[in-house]
Design a protein around this motif. Sequence first.
Motif, PDB file in Angstrom:
ATOM      1  N   GLU A 112       0.833  -1.208   0.000  1.00 21.31           N
ATOM      2  CA  GLU A 112       0.000   0.000   0.000  1.00 21.31           C
ATOM      3  C   GLU A 112       0.867   1.258   0.000  1.00 21.31           C
ATOM      4  O   GLU A 112       0.570   2.212  -0.696  1.00 21.31           O
ATOM      5  CB  GLU A 112      -0.928   0.027   1.232  1.00 21.31           C
ATOM      6  N   ASN A 113       1.946   1.230   0.788  1.00 19.50           N
ATOM      7  CA  ASN A 113       2.810   2.408   0.844  1.00 19.50           C
ATOM      8  C   ASN A 113       3.637   2.594  -0.415  1.00 19.50           C
ATOM      9  O   ASN A 113       4.068   3.696  -0.729  1.00 19.50           O
ATOM     10  CB  ASN A 113       3.696   2.366   2.091  1.00 19.50           C
ATOM     11  N   ASN A 117       0.170  -3.572  -6.054  1.00 22.07           N
ATOM     12  CA  ASN A 117      -0.822  -4.576  -5.650  1.00 22.07           C
ATOM     13  C   ASN A 117      -0.252  -5.585  -4.662  1.00 22.07           C
ATOM     14  O   ASN A 117       0.916  -5.948  -4.738  1.00 22.07           O
ATOM     15  CB  ASN A 117      -1.277  -5.392  -6.869  1.00 22.07           C
ATOM     16  N   TYR A 146      -8.386  -7.470  -1.623  1.00 19.84           N
ATOM     17  CA  TYR A 146      -7.171  -8.150  -2.079  1.00 19.84           C
ATOM     18  C   TYR A 146      -7.504  -9.473  -2.763  1.00 19.84           C
ATOM     19  O   TYR A 146      -8.431 -10.174  -2.346  1.00 19.84           O
ATOM     20  CB  TYR A 146      -6.212  -8.397  -0.897  1.00 19.84           C
ATOM     21  N   LYS A 245      -1.901   4.079   6.430  1.00 25.09           N
ATOM     22  CA  LYS A 245      -2.020   3.814   4.985  1.00 25.09           C
ATOM     23  C   LYS A 245      -1.992   2.307   4.685  1.00 25.09           C
ATOM     24  O   LYS A 245      -2.494   1.849   3.663  1.00 25.09           O
ATOM     25  CB  LYS A 245      -0.857   4.522   4.286  1.00 25.09           C
ATOM     26  N   SER A 246      -1.389   1.547   5.614  1.00 27.26           N
ATOM     27  CA  SER A 246      -1.258   0.094   5.428  1.00 27.26           C
ATOM     28  C   SER A 246      -2.584  -0.635   5.599  1.00 27.26           C
ATOM     29  O   SER A 246      -2.751  -1.741   5.116  1.00 27.26           O
ATOM     30  CB  SER A 246      -0.304  -0.476   6.467  1.00 27.26           C
ATOM     31  N   ILE A 248      -6.172  -0.212   4.755  1.00 19.58           N
ATOM     32  CA  ILE A 248      -7.022   0.702   3.975  1.00 19.58           C
ATOM     33  C   ILE A 248      -8.437   0.813   4.539  1.00 19.58           C
ATOM     34  O   ILE A 248      -9.044   1.860   4.444  1.00 19.58           O
ATOM     35  CB  ILE A 248      -7.051   0.344   2.473  1.00 19.58           C
TER      36      ILE A 248
END
Length: 305
Positions: A112-113, A117, A146, A245-246, A248
Amino acid sequence: MKINSNHTEAQVISTYSRRMKIRTYDGNIGFAKILGKQLKPVCGDIVIIKKEENEPESIITDILPRKNSLSRKNKYKNKEVLASNLSDIAIIVSNPPSPDWHIVDRYIGAAENMGINAFIICNKDDLQWVDRENTSILNTYRNIGYNVIKCSAKTKKNMENISKYFEGKTSIFVGQSGVGKSSIINSLIGFNELNTQDISSSNSEGKHTTVNSSLIDLPNSGYVIDSPGVREFLPNLNNERQVLKSFIEIHDYGTKCKFNDCTHIKEDDCVVKTALSENKISERRYGSYKRLINKIRSSKDQRRY
Ligand SMILES: Nc1nc2c(ncn2[C@@H]2O[C@H](COP(=O)(O)OP(=O)(O)OP(=O)(O)O)[C@@H](O)[C@H]2O)c(=O)[nH]1
Ligand SMILES: [Mg+2]
Ligand SMILES: [Zn+2]
């Protein structure tokens, strides 16, 4: 691309201390040494190489800017890059070794950072290890968005779908030692390029068979990077913003919190905590989030004293 008569671009396909295995733009494989001590090329890097007359090995003189990189902090607290220029992180889980879902969350966080994907692959499905509890954990990941796929490198179950997914991409395979990263890659390429080894039966821990990363060509197009089991490598999240941010789903609910600097830990009137009480956010994922936030806070406290 050819730059001038003796400078060309090449891609690093595996690293051996200060010596790199590289592939030049015309597809030739060779070795190159690194110029000086500052440059630290990694798997996936595009480097500039210089060919010296009468020298068998080229010299790496520069690294082109990386689109992204997967890194950790090493034991000396220095940033150490594992691989670069990736499109996907494939996180492999199996049993044995017993899955550690917090590790999965950390790798998802890294993806994510990096803005790429994350894909979860449950290997060793021939052993039927995905029980009700694991199914519920996997459904949580699916609901967040995911990709999750079950496969077996042994029976080849779902290998064709996995192969199609990774076509044209540059992916890194990560996960605990012994989950079958190298076995899946061998199966994708159709021969045993990479060493694999039985997990020791005494403690169900992998033996860390793969010791350095290497970039492998997929039969149609694209590359996969095999990496050593995670005891050697866990991605690092440097601050609370990166942790948020990790996760979501926590991040998304968090945008509706009363205070826009809400960390969703102790604050009253927190939309994340309401979502948690209504089972809209998984208790386990929230626990993983808190564990990482607390880790960052305690390392800050240590620095203060
Ligand atoms: N039953 C079963 N065993 C598998 C499967 N895939 C891999 N294995 C076995 O699991 C063991 C570990 O596989 P590796 O491919 O070496 O695992 P790895 O993730 O690359 O491990 P490290 O390189 O140590 O990080 C080997 O004995 C494999 O034969 C599978 O689908 N089913
Ligand atoms: Mg391996
Ligand atoms: Zn909140």
